[in-house]
Design an enzyme around this catalytic site. Structure first.
Site, PDB file in Angstrom:
ATOM      1  N   ASP A 160       0.741  -1.457  -0.023  1.00 34.13           N
ATOM      2  CA  ASP A 160      -0.026  -0.039  -0.452  1.00 34.13           C
ATOM      3  C   ASP A 160       0.352   1.199  -0.179  1.00 34.13           C
ATOM      4  O   ASP A 160       0.663   2.606  -0.620  1.00 34.13           O
ATOM      5  CB  ASP A 160      -0.871  -0.261   1.025  1.00 34.13           C
ATOM      6  CG  ASP A 160      -0.249  -0.200   2.603  1.00 34.13           C
ATOM      7  OD1 ASP A 160       0.780  -1.143   2.259  1.00 34.13           O
ATOM      8  OD2 ASP A 160      -0.736   0.234   3.149  1.00 34.13           O
ATOM      9  N   THR A 213      -9.225   3.767   7.588  1.00 31.54           N
ATOM     10  CA  THR A 213      -8.441   2.716   6.695  1.00 31.54           C
ATOM     11  C   THR A 213      -9.089   1.426   6.462  1.00 31.54           C
ATOM     12  O   THR A 213      -8.663   0.804   5.348  1.00 31.54           O
ATOM     13  CB  THR A 213      -6.405   3.011   6.588  1.00 31.54           C
ATOM     14  OG1 THR A 213      -6.774   2.018   8.106  1.00 31.54           O
ATOM     15  CG2 THR A 213      -6.041   4.441   6.732  1.00 31.54           C
ATOM     16  N   MET A 221      -6.412   0.273   1.533  1.00 33.90           N
ATOM     17  CA  MET A 221      -5.898   0.896   0.846  1.00 33.90           C
ATOM     18  C   MET A 221      -4.826   1.746   2.018  1.00 33.90           C
ATOM     19  O   MET A 221      -5.342   3.405   1.740  1.00 33.90           O
ATOM     20  CB  MET A 221      -6.142   1.799  -0.580  1.00 33.90           C
ATOM     21  CG  MET A 221      -6.466   1.027  -1.828  1.00 33.90           C
ATOM     22  SD  MET A 221      -5.323  -0.339  -1.906  1.00 33.90           S
ATOM     23  CE  MET A 221      -5.158   1.533  -3.619  1.00 33.90           C
ATOM     24  N   HIS A 222      -4.107   1.218   3.406  1.00 29.92           N
ATOM     25  CA  HIS A 222      -4.008   2.123   4.272  1.00 29.92           C
ATOM     26  C   HIS A 222      -3.020   3.329   4.058  1.00 29.92           C
ATOM     27  O   HIS A 222      -3.553   4.533   3.933  1.00 29.92           O
ATOM     28  CB  HIS A 222      -3.247   1.564   5.000  1.00 29.92           C
ATOM     29  CG  HIS A 222      -3.463   0.388   5.645  1.00 29.92           C
ATOM     30  ND1 HIS A 222      -5.297   0.236   6.502  1.00 29.92           N
ATOM     31  CD2 HIS A 222      -3.188  -1.131   5.261  1.00 29.92           C
ATOM     32  CE1 HIS A 222      -5.034  -0.817   6.496  1.00 29.92           C
ATOM     33  NE2 HIS A 222      -4.964  -2.249   6.182  1.00 29.92           N
ATOM     34  N   ASP A 223      -2.144   3.968   3.455  1.00 30.36           N
ATOM     35  CA  ASP A 223      -1.748   4.606   2.988  1.00 30.36           C
ATOM     36  C   ASP A 223      -1.938   5.187   1.994  1.00 30.36           C
ATOM     37  O   ASP A 223      -1.328   6.998   1.866  1.00 30.36           O
ATOM     38  CB  ASP A 223      -0.206   3.449   2.698  1.00 30.36           C
ATOM     39  CG  ASP A 223       0.870   2.842   4.182  1.00 30.36           C
ATOM     40  OD1 ASP A 223       0.246   3.239   5.238  1.00 30.36           O
ATOM     41  OD2 ASP A 223       1.506   2.356   3.912  1.00 30.36           O
TER      42      ASP A 223
END
Length: 322
Positions: free
Chosen positions: A25, A203, A243-245
């Site tokens: 990510d 997230t 898609m954390h980041d």
């Protein structure tokens, strides 16, 4: 600690330092940042997190070469947390940290300076205070603040992927980035800097659906790369992948997609709740002070719609560099 004010408007071209541990990510977040016209990337720094720092730094270099952006210096940072034993997340991100796509052999290397030296140089030379985005463990940033507190006025804000108010992904309370180096996170949240925490509360809602991942594979060379690494991503939530980041980059571009609250965040550094990020909701200890802007919700549909429109833009930006 001090009460904080949130009064930032995205400038025409935002100067950024990205501190990352790609990681799948992270790789997708960096892909957008490398190709977006509103960002002026001054430095990329690698840190031990999802995989070793040697691998995360190599992955930064791979993505630079993929997008033709080797003009941006890359520096290698901390090999391990401040006090704890390093444990990676290769069970999620694969042995290399970025599987699923066959990147060519590297043709350039990190700069000779380590991440801390490089950040100090970039901040010292900046005309205005800069934004730092951190999407891995916060070890590099904590070392920067410990070793060079004089640079704090040159840091406009920290945008952090990490933490959670509602539960963890590596324990019942802890999110991975904070859990990996809770002592570094504690230094960050006590720093008095302007902090935006974008954690699991958001997230785990910002998903790329499995169908979208398949559709992206047909969207040119960038789509094939992103779909490849996302397919190899051993993290899932419902019918999609978090898609954390990417949310840190989205926040810079579209803060209106997020619901943000002001909180006093404390980091637990030992015991069974280590890595937890605790808000003093009841104001028992903080005397009305706040130290963080915390994203607590997101327009998930707007997120996915936005992401799909970015792929053609990334293809165009990549082509323009060739």
């Amino acid at each position: 600690m001090h009460n904080i004010e949130r009064n930032y408007i995205m400038t025409e071209k935002e100067a950024l330092i990205l501190d990352m541990d790609p990681g799948i990510d992270d790789a997708v977040a960096l892909s957008i940042a490398l190709t977006h016209s509103e960002f002026d990337l001054k430095l990329l720094t690698g840190v031990a997190g999802n995989v070793s720092v040697e691998k995360t730094t190599a992955n930064l270099l791979k993505l630079e070469e993929f997008f033709g952006r080797t003009d941006i210096p890359v520096a290698m940072g901390a090999k391990a947390p401040l006090k704890r034993e390093f444990k990676d997340a290769s069970y999620i991100h694969g042995e290399s940290g970025m599987p699923g796509y066959d990147f060519p052999a590297l043709t350039h290397q990190p700069i000779d300076k380590d991440a801390i030296e490089a950040m100090v140089e970039v901040l010292d030379n900046a005309d205005q205070a800069m934004t730092i985005v951190a999407t891995g463990a916060y070890t590099n940033i904590a070392l920067l603040l410990q070793q060079h507190p004089e640079v704090k006025p040159k840091i406009k804000r920290l945008i952090l992927m990490g933490g959670s108010l509602s539960g963890g992904n590596v324990s019942s309370v802890a999110e991975f980035n904070v859990f990996t180096d809770p002592d570094a996170a504690n230094i960050i949240f006590q720093s008095g800097l302007d902090i935006t925490m974008i954690g699991l509360d958001v997230t785990l809602k910002a998903l790329l659906s499995n169908q979208s991942i398949k559709d992206i594979a047909k969207m040119g060379e960038v789509g094939a790369m992103i779909s490849g690494v996302m397919t190899a991503y051993n993290d899932a939530e419902g019918d999609g992948k978090p898609m954390h980041d990417v949310n840190t980059i989205l926040y810079l571009l579209h803060p209106e997609f997020f619901t943000v609250e002001e909180h006093m965040i404390y980091v637990i550094t030992e015991g069974p709740a280590v890595g937890g990020t605790i808000s003093d909701f009841q104001d028992r200890w903080s005397n009305g002070q706040k130290n963080s802007h915390v994203a607590v919700d997101i327009d998930a549909k707007a997120f996915e719609d936005w992401f799909l429109t970015e792929i053609p833009k990334m293809n165009a930006a990549k082509a323009a560099q060739q």
